[in-house]
Design an enzyme around this catalytic site. Structure first.
Site, PDB file in Angstrom:
ATOM      1  N   ASP A  89     -39.929  -4.299  -7.968  1.00  0.00           N
ATOM      2  CA  ASP A  89     -39.149  -5.359  -7.320  1.00  0.00           C
ATOM      3  C   ASP A  89     -38.874  -4.910  -5.887  1.00  0.00           C
ATOM      4  O   ASP A  89     -38.081  -4.007  -5.647  1.00  0.00           O
ATOM      5  CB  ASP A  89     -37.842  -5.569  -8.082  1.00  0.00           C
ATOM      6  CG  ASP A  89     -37.031  -6.734  -7.543  1.00  0.00           C
ATOM      7  OD1 ASP A  89     -37.369  -7.251  -6.459  1.00  0.00           O
ATOM      8  OD2 ASP A  89     -36.048  -7.122  -8.207  1.00  0.00           O
ATOM      9  N   LYS A 151     -38.592 -13.640  -6.211  1.00  0.00           N
ATOM     10  CA  LYS A 151     -37.236 -13.526  -6.733  1.00  0.00           C
ATOM     11  C   LYS A 151     -36.252 -14.029  -5.686  1.00  0.00           C
ATOM     12  O   LYS A 151     -36.330 -13.644  -4.520  1.00  0.00           O
ATOM     13  CB  LYS A 151     -36.943 -12.063  -7.089  1.00  0.00           C
ATOM     14  CG  LYS A 151     -35.597 -11.815  -7.750  1.00  0.00           C
ATOM     15  CD  LYS A 151     -35.505 -10.345  -8.157  1.00  0.00           C
ATOM     16  CE  LYS A 151     -34.161 -10.020  -8.780  1.00  0.00           C
ATOM     17  NZ  LYS A 151     -34.093  -8.597  -9.181  1.00  0.00           N
TER      18      LYS A 151
END
Length: 252
Positions: A89, A151
């Site tokens: 991420d 995201k």
């Protein structure tokens, strides 16, 4: 609907302790979540705790503000993967994006993706800091960089996911990139709304438990019977008895 597999269960606070990681991984296993997202130093511990499960370990890179240079992000990502991370991420460089230095934004993301190969890359874009046009632009850049997920938020900015932003992202990327609606989502009903809007996963640090559908169905059946009995009764005194009886049932 079982939402457990849609949850990316996150714990990235700067004060996170080892004990909290242990509790976090225990809850993820108990609930059957899609993944746990954590700071890269805790990847080895999570790997040990989640051994034998299908839960993915996602390590943060360049968090929370994305200002580390690309080489540093690549090193951090590769180290996390070697330690046991299944996904990365990465916080994008918002300063480059705000400067309209789109080439540098693309290069930063693409070089990390190329370095980690088939390991899924999640690009955190921080929607609360962006205009609608900037959201669209960064989504286009993410498609060019071949990321696997976009995201919405890291949890460190002034705001988290919104249904409007998810709708904009979905309209832009269609089915080319998966969407993670993250931050500010901590209950079953809200998670469902984001999934219905087009999110593939929901990032949350809340231990969201599955709603007891059996109890819901039982209560609905009791209430339906209560209404039907009321309609059959003409005597007000009888109605009072029914109300008292059914209220007792619902409370048990």
């Amino acid at each position: 609907m079982n939402i457990s597999h849609f949850i990316d269960y996150s714990i990235v606070a700067p004060s996170t302790t080892e004990h909290e990681i242990i509790d976090h991984c225990y809850n993820a296993k108990k609930n059957g979540n899609y993944a746990v997202t954590l700071n890269s130093c805790y990847v080895p511990l999570a790997k040990q705790l989640l051994a034998g499960s299908e839960i993915k370990i996602c390590a943060t890179v360049g968090f929370p503000f994305g200002f580390a240079d690309t080489k540093t992000k690549i090193f951090e990502a590769k180290t996390a993967i070697n330690d046991g991370a299944n996904e990365i991420d990465m916080a994008i460089n918002l300063g480059y994006l705000k400067s309209r230095n789109y080439v540098s934004v693309l290069k930063d993301i693409f070089e990390v993706k190329r370095a980690i190969g088939d390991v899924p890359l999640k690009a955190t874009i921080e929607i609360s800091e962006l205009t609608k046009n900037e959201i669209i632009k960064v989504c286009e850049i993410c498609m060019d960089a071949q990321v696997d997920f976009i995201k919405t938020s890291s949890g460190f900015a002034k705001g988290g996911a919104t249904l409007t932003a998810v709708k904009i992202i979905k309209k832009t990327v269609k089915n080319r990139i998966k969407i993670i609606a993250s931050d500010g989502i901590d209950d079953y009903e809200t998670i469902l709304k984001y999934i219905e809007m087009g999110a593939d996963l929901v990032g949350t640090n809340a231990n969201v438990m599955q709603v007891n559908k059996t109890q819901q169905a039982r209560n609905s059946k009791i209430f339906k019977q209560y209404i039907e009995n009321l309609e059959k009764k003409d005597n007000p005194n009888s109605n009072t008895d029914i109300i008292t009886s059914k209220t007792t049932e619902l409370n048990n």
